[in-house]
Write an enzyme that holds these catalytic residues in place. Sequence first.
Site, PDB file in Angstrom:
ATOM      1  N   SER A 109       0.761  -1.321   0.106  1.00 24.74           N
ATOM      2  CA  SER A 109      -0.001  -0.138  -0.013  1.00 24.74           C
ATOM      3  C   SER A 109       1.115   1.123  -0.030  1.00 24.74           C
ATOM      4  CB  SER A 109      -0.911   0.080   1.278  1.00 24.74           C
ATOM      5  OG  SER A 109      -1.512   1.419   1.449  1.00 24.74           O
ATOM      6  N   TYR A 111      -1.000  -0.460  10.536  1.00 22.50           N
ATOM      7  CA  TYR A 111      -1.114  -0.695   9.256  1.00 22.50           C
ATOM      8  C   TYR A 111      -0.149  -0.310   8.169  1.00 22.50           C
ATOM      9  CZ  TYR A 111      -3.488  -1.047   4.551  1.00 22.50           C
ATOM     10  OH  TYR A 111      -3.788  -1.303   2.898  1.00 22.50           O
TER      11      TYR A 111
HETATM   12  N1  LIG Z   1      -8.890  -0.740  -0.642  1.00 17.09           N
HETATM   13  C1  LIG Z   1      -7.817   0.415  -0.646  1.00 17.09           C
HETATM   14  O1  LIG Z   1      -7.990   1.354  -0.611  1.00 17.09           O
HETATM   15  C2  LIG Z   1      -6.574  -0.415  -0.532  1.00 17.09           C
HETATM   16  C3  LIG Z   1      -5.370   0.457  -0.483  1.00 17.09           C
HETATM   17  C4  LIG Z   1      -3.881   0.037  -0.476  1.00 17.09           C
HETATM   18  C5  LIG Z   1      -3.665  -1.541  -0.331  1.00 17.09           C
HETATM   19  N2  LIG Z   1      -4.835  -2.317  -0.109  1.00 17.09           N
HETATM   20  C6  LIG Z   1      -4.588  -3.788  -0.018  1.00 17.09           C
HETATM   21  O2  LIG Z   1      -5.259  -4.470  -0.685  1.00 17.09           O
HETATM   22  C7  LIG Z   1      -5.405  -5.753  -0.249  1.00 17.09           C
HETATM   23  C8  LIG Z   1      -6.861  -5.997  -0.663  1.00 17.09           C
HETATM   24  O3  LIG Z   1      -7.825  -5.176   0.143  1.00 17.09           O
HETATM   25  P1  LIG Z   1      -9.190  -4.964  -0.798  1.00 17.09           P
HETATM   26  O4  LIG Z   1      -9.168  -3.379  -0.736  1.00 17.09           O
HETATM   27  O5  LIG Z   1      -9.334  -5.711  -1.914  1.00 17.09           O
HETATM   28  O6  LIG Z   1      -9.975  -5.311   0.711  1.00 17.09           O
HETATM   29  P2  LIG Z   1     -11.330  -6.302   0.686  1.00 17.09           P
HETATM   30  O7  LIG Z   1     -12.333  -6.092  -0.356  1.00 17.09           O
HETATM   31  O8  LIG Z   1     -11.741  -5.920   2.019  1.00 17.09           O
HETATM   32  O9  LIG Z   1     -10.794  -7.542   0.580  1.00 17.09           O
HETATM   33  C9  LIG Z   1      -9.714  -8.039   1.783  1.00 17.09           C
HETATM   34  C10 LIG Z   1      -9.650  -9.743   1.424  1.00 17.09           C
HETATM   35  O10 LIG Z   1      -8.728 -10.206   2.350  1.00 17.09           O
HETATM   36  C11 LIG Z   1      -9.334 -11.195   2.923  1.00 17.09           C
HETATM   37  N3  LIG Z   1      -8.898 -11.521   4.452  1.00 17.09           N
HETATM   38  C12 LIG Z   1      -8.896 -10.475   5.221  1.00 17.09           C
HETATM   39  N4  LIG Z   1      -8.560 -11.113   6.478  1.00 17.09           N
HETATM   40  C13 LIG Z   1      -8.345 -12.335   6.221  1.00 17.09           C
HETATM   41  C14 LIG Z   1      -7.731 -13.548   6.966  1.00 17.09           C
HETATM   42  N5  LIG Z   1      -7.393 -13.461   8.249  1.00 17.09           N
HETATM   43  N6  LIG Z   1      -7.491 -14.841   6.322  1.00 17.09           N
HETATM   44  C15 LIG Z   1      -7.860 -14.907   5.044  1.00 17.09           C
HETATM   45  N7  LIG Z   1      -8.417 -13.877   4.243  1.00 17.09           N
HETATM   46  C16 LIG Z   1      -8.461 -12.567   4.678  1.00 17.09           C
HETATM   47  C17 LIG Z   1     -10.677 -10.999   2.678  1.00 17.09           C
HETATM   48  O11 LIG Z   1     -11.499 -12.249   3.109  1.00 17.09           O
HETATM   49  P3  LIG Z   1     -13.143 -12.451   3.589  1.00 17.09           P
HETATM   50  O12 LIG Z   1     -13.618 -11.240   3.115  1.00 17.09           O
HETATM   51  O13 LIG Z   1     -13.580 -13.736   2.835  1.00 17.09           O
HETATM   52  O14 LIG Z   1     -12.959 -12.469   4.910  1.00 17.09           O
HETATM   53  C18 LIG Z   1     -10.980 -10.378   1.473  1.00 17.09           C
HETATM   54  O15 LIG Z   1     -10.883 -11.420   0.406  1.00 17.09           O
HETATM   55  C19 LIG Z   1      -5.204  -5.574   1.118  1.00 17.09           C
HETATM   56  O16 LIG Z   1      -3.976  -6.113   1.603  1.00 17.09           O
HETATM   57  C20 LIG Z   1      -5.157  -4.025   1.564  1.00 17.09           C
HETATM   58  O17 LIG Z   1      -4.198  -3.758   2.503  1.00 17.09           O
HETATM   59  C21 LIG Z   1      -6.361  -1.710  -0.169  1.00 17.09           C
END
Ligand SMILES: NC(=O)c1ccc[n+]([C@@H]2O[C@H](COP(=O)([O-])OP(=O)(O)OC[C@H]3O[C@@H](n4cnc5c(N)ncnc54)[C@H](OP(=O)(O)O)[C@@H]3O)[C@@H](O)[C@H]2O)c1
Length: 243
Positions: free
Chosen positions: A132, A144
């Site tokens: 991120s 984070y």
């Molecule tokens: N959205 C943003 O603004 C943003 C920005 C920068 C980086 N990121 C990074 O991008 C990545 C994906 O985020 P996203 O935005 O796609 O979020 P999201 O839609 O909330 O998806 C998160 C995913 O991680 C899974 N997960 C969370 N905790 C887990 C655990 N303990 N064991 C197994 N799976 C787990 C969730 O599974 P379930 O839903 O099935 O529980 C879901 O599939 C993350 O690493 C986040 O830090 C996001």
Amino acid sequence: MRPDGAPALVTGASSGIGEAIARRLAGRARPLVLTGRDRTRLDVVAAATGGRAVVADLTDPAGRAAVTDAVGVEVGLVVHAAGAGVAAPLDGTSAADVDTVLATDLAAPVQLTRALWPALRAARGHVVVVSSIAALGVADEAAYSAAKAGLRAFADALRLEDGAVGVTTVLPGAVDTPFLARRGYARAVPRPVPPGRVAEATLRAVERGRAEVFVPRWLRAASVVHGIAPGAFTALSRRFGGA
Ligand SMILES: NC(=O)c1ccc[n+]([C@@H]2O[C@H](COP(=O)([O-])OP(=O)(O)OC[C@H]3O[C@@H](n4cnc5c(N)ncnc54)[C@H](OP(=O)(O)O)[C@@H]3O)[C@@H](O)[C@H]2O)c1
């Protein structure tokens, strides 16, 4: 590397960025193993992509073992997209939230990569870590930020191993997923991008063997300023980075 025909694993495939990457690997990576915790959402993605759903909590060693068992001894592409966030000043962050973020965003991908490393090296495969822009340190996300900076450093170190495995770090700004809604994101800059844009940039970076990809691309400038003038980065973050 080109993912076509390669066995692949995508974590966090039940939602957001991981789901978008899984959907773009459909019909390309074979077999495609998808993990998440929510069976209903994961099954929908698995059905749409022809992937194999493995429901697992990656902070639990037993969950990670279930995933490595499903992957077996052949894997060419591993995408670590699972992640959790916590947004609050440090004195408003619970000890349990710190544990969750460090376990999900740092320890789990390190442990999973370690377990899959022999198979990745044998395949001369590729690892993607979804870090991120918070890896640079952002306001009200200290735990984070620490996890995401650790993940970026992990990828940097892996790249220095024998070179058999390609390693790409993805550094998105705000992405329009449930993660952002949970966090209560209210900044105008950077404006959230769709998860599909991150997925496309990620797969392009894998095919081109890129070490790092920022989404949107202009965020690389923030990383450059952070590297050469950390004091100026802090001043700019105080001015423009508040929630
Ligand atoms: N959205 C943003 O603004 C943003 C920005 C920068 C980086 N990121 C990074 O991008 C990545 C994906 O985020 P996203 O935005 O796609 O979020 P999201 O839609 O909330 O998806 C998160 C995913 O991680 C899974 N997960 C969370 N905790 C887990 C655990 N303990 N064991 C197994 N799976 C787990 C969730 O599974 P379930 O839903 O099935 O529980 C879901 O599939 C993350 O690493 C986040 O830090 C996001």
